[in-house]
Scaffold this motif. Structure first.
Motif, PDB file in Angstrom:
ATOM      1  N   ILE A 144      -1.413   7.031  11.928  1.00 33.79           N
ATOM      2  CA  ILE A 144      -2.430   6.797  10.956  1.00 33.79           C
ATOM      3  C   ILE A 144      -1.491   5.682  10.111  1.00 33.79           C
ATOM      4  CG2 ILE A 144      -3.493   7.807   8.996  1.00 33.79           C
ATOM      5  CD1 ILE A 144      -2.223  10.209  11.239  1.00 33.79           C
ATOM      6  N   ARG A 146      -9.399   1.131   8.335  1.00 34.36           N
ATOM      7  CA  ARG A 146      -8.395   1.874   8.521  1.00 34.36           C
ATOM      8  C   ARG A 146      -8.029   1.797  10.134  1.00 34.36           C
ATOM      9  NH1 ARG A 146     -10.076   6.732   6.905  1.00 34.36           N
ATOM     10  NH2 ARG A 146      -8.792   6.633   5.017  1.00 34.36           N
ATOM     11  N   SER A 202       0.762  -1.318   0.047  1.00 35.90           N
ATOM     12  CA  SER A 202       0.011  -0.004  -0.080  1.00 35.90           C
ATOM     13  C   SER A 202       0.906   1.166   0.170  1.00 35.90           C
ATOM     14  CB  SER A 202      -0.883  -0.011   1.235  1.00 35.90           C
ATOM     15  OG  SER A 202      -1.497   1.143   1.453  1.00 35.90           O
ATOM     16  N   GLN A 257       0.772   4.984   0.832  1.00 35.85           N
ATOM     17  CA  GLN A 257      -0.021   6.043   1.745  1.00 35.85           C
ATOM     18  C   GLN A 257       0.760   7.313   1.325  1.00 35.85           C
ATOM     19  OE1 GLN A 257       0.719   5.920   5.837  1.00 35.85           O
ATOM     20  NE2 GLN A 257      -1.516   6.373   6.256  1.00 35.85           N
ATOM     21  N   ILE A 295      -9.418  12.181   6.955  1.00 37.54           N
ATOM     22  CA  ILE A 295      -9.466  11.045   7.651  1.00 37.54           C
ATOM     23  C   ILE A 295     -10.067  11.842   8.938  1.00 37.54           C
ATOM     24  CG2 ILE A 295      -8.102   9.473   9.172  1.00 37.54           C
ATOM     25  CD1 ILE A 295      -6.194   9.710   6.984  1.00 37.54           C
ATOM     26  N   LEU A 314      -0.214  10.966   2.825  1.00 37.96           N
ATOM     27  CA  LEU A 314      -0.923  11.555   3.824  1.00 37.96           C
ATOM     28  C   LEU A 314      -0.569  13.015   3.804  1.00 37.96           C
ATOM     29  CD1 LEU A 314      -0.101   9.755   6.910  1.00 37.96           C
ATOM     30  CD2 LEU A 314      -2.217   9.626   5.800  1.00 37.96           C
ATOM     31  N   THR A 315      -1.569  13.780   3.887  1.00 37.27           N
ATOM     32  CA  THR A 315      -1.457  15.297   4.089  1.00 37.27           C
ATOM     33  C   THR A 315      -1.880  15.703   5.649  1.00 37.27           C
ATOM     34  OG1 THR A 315      -3.303  15.719   2.721  1.00 37.27           O
ATOM     35  CG2 THR A 315      -1.374  15.905   1.468  1.00 37.27           C
ATOM     36  N   LYS A 338      -5.381  14.047   5.983  1.00 37.04           N
ATOM     37  CA  LYS A 338      -5.999  13.420   4.849  1.00 37.04           C
ATOM     38  C   LYS A 338      -5.125  12.153   4.311  1.00 37.04           C
ATOM     39  CE  LYS A 338      -8.301  17.737   3.375  1.00 37.04           C
ATOM     40  NZ  LYS A 338      -8.503  18.563   2.244  1.00 37.04           N
ATOM     41  N   GLU A 339      -5.722  11.301   3.538  1.00 33.22           N
ATOM     42  CA  GLU A 339      -5.008  10.254   2.657  1.00 33.22           C
ATOM     43  C   GLU A 339      -5.528  10.357   1.610  1.00 33.22           C
ATOM     44  OE1 GLU A 339      -3.997   5.544   3.282  1.00 33.22           O
ATOM     45  OE2 GLU A 339      -5.729   6.053   4.307  1.00 33.22           O
ATOM     46  N   ASN A 340      -4.560  10.370   0.495  1.00 29.39           N
ATOM     47  CA  ASN A 340      -4.932  10.451  -0.918  1.00 29.39           C
ATOM     48  C   ASN A 340      -5.925  11.586  -1.115  1.00 29.39           C
ATOM     49  OD1 ASN A 340      -3.129   8.341  -1.537  1.00 29.39           O
ATOM     50  ND2 ASN A 340      -4.553   6.855  -1.058  1.00 29.39           N
ATOM     51  N   SER A 343       4.122   9.079   9.612  1.00 30.62           N
ATOM     52  CA  SER A 343       2.433   8.897   9.461  1.00 30.62           C
ATOM     53  C   SER A 343       1.870   9.226  10.735  1.00 30.62           C
ATOM     54  CB  SER A 343       2.120   7.429   9.007  1.00 30.62           C
ATOM     55  OG  SER A 343       3.028   6.679   9.859  1.00 30.62           O
ATOM     56  N   PRO A 383      -1.744   3.054   6.943  1.00 30.92           N
ATOM     57  CA  PRO A 383      -2.492   2.935   5.338  1.00 30.92           C
ATOM     58  C   PRO A 383      -3.854   2.154   5.361  1.00 30.92           C
ATOM     59  CG  PRO A 383      -0.363   2.310   5.331  1.00 30.92           C
ATOM     60  CD  PRO A 383      -0.579   2.282   6.880  1.00 30.92           C
TER      61      PRO A 383
END
Length: 309
Positions: A157, A165, A23, A25, A45, A27-28, A39-41, A125, A159
């Motif tokens: 966090i 999640r 996976s 991942q 979240i 993250l922002t 956020k993820e992608n 993460s 993935p």
């Protein structure tokens, strides 16, 4: 409003019950005036509330997570609910806070209490926070509030897979003064500590290691995890949150306050009787949330719990 974006790419193997998945991942962490969007992608979240927030000047609080989103983008948590306006998303707090025999405030009810979140940062993460606990009942000679506890917390966090999640919370409490105690409600319920104020549809149900669990007024003794599920997703589809208490948490770690409506869900710590928070060695509490879509098997849950050890 300052707005910064931190982008990280993390490749991890995630496995449980199903074949291993590779996976990527993305993250922002987006910093706003009130806190941090994670956020993820590019999908939200959760939001971490850093700055103090209130409802018309009442129930002022910070240092909690809301909203928390399901995998389909549905908001799962509540803030300032009509029945208990002091409840707030995913939070960790206590009714009883004493220094010696002096009651300092009621952090659960947001009375005579404040959270000074003075540092928030991310690494890989994980979101890290540092917070001073303060109260109008603990001041210096000039009437300025003085910190009496230092909290360091982190939210890792993981993935997301196609169906769930994982979020790991670690909360470290170190007293800055001698003889500091915290405790849950002073009635027989004893609720307090890590809590999730989530939406509760009519078909909500609770499941633990021994099967279905019936919510009671007082704490229920069950396993180290609780699966809370129902019509939580978009268009009434099934979803849920599994709350896990780490096996190394101080006891008790198998007591649960559960509610089918108008309240929060709580793995109780420490209960009705206050416990001392050391000013030398921190008290560390760890919890895992598994936010899932549709359904999750007991085998998958047990596998994710074992990975906490």
């Amino acid at each position: 409003m300052k707005y910064y974006t931190y982008l990280l790419l993390l490749t991890l193997f995630s496995s449980c019950d199903q074949s291993s998945l590779l996976s990527a991942q993305a993250l922002t962490f987006e910093y706003s005036e009130g806190g941090v969007w994670v956020k993820e992608n590019d999908e939200r979240i959760f939001f971490y509330q850093q700055k103090t927030k209130s409802q018309n000047g009442e129930y002022a609080r910070s240092n909690y997570v809301h909203p928390l989103y399901g995998l389909d983008g549905t908001v799962l948590t509540e803030d300032f609910p009509d029945d208990h306006p002091h409840h707030r998303g995913v939070f960790w707090t206590w009714h009883q806070v004493f220094i010696g025999d002096k009651r300092i405030g009621d952090a659960w009810l947001c009375e005579d209490f404040s959270w000074d979140v003075y540092e928030v940062q991310q690494e890989d993460s994980t979101l890290y926070t540092k917070t001073y606990w303060k109260s109008s009942n603990w001041t210096d000679g000039q009437g300025e509030e003085q910190p009496f506890l230092s909290e360091e917390a982190s939210i890792k966090i993981h993935p997301a897979t196609e169906s769930y999640r994982v979020l790991d919370f670690e909360i470290s409490l170190l007293a800055l003064v001698p003889d500091l105690k915290i405790g849950g409600s002073e009635d027989a319920k004893g609720y307090g500590g890590f809590s999730v104020r989530m939406k509760l549809p009519k078909d909500i149900q609770f499941t633990s290691t021994s099967g279905k669990v019936t919510a009671q007024t007082e704490a229920v003794e069950a396993g180290p995890w609780m699966d809370i599920s129902g019509s939580l997703a978009t268009n009434g589809e099934k979803a849920g949150i599994v709350v896990m208490a780490h096996p190394n948490n101080p006891l008790p770690n198998n007591q649960w306050i559960l509610r089918t409506k108008n309240s929060m869900q709580n793995p109780v710590y420490p209960g009705r009787e206050p416990v001392l928070i050391s000013d030398k060695e921190p008290t560390v509490l760890r919890y895992r949330l598994v936010v899932y879509q549709d359904k999750i098997s007991e085998r998958e849950i047990n596998g994710l719990y074992e990975k906490m050890r």
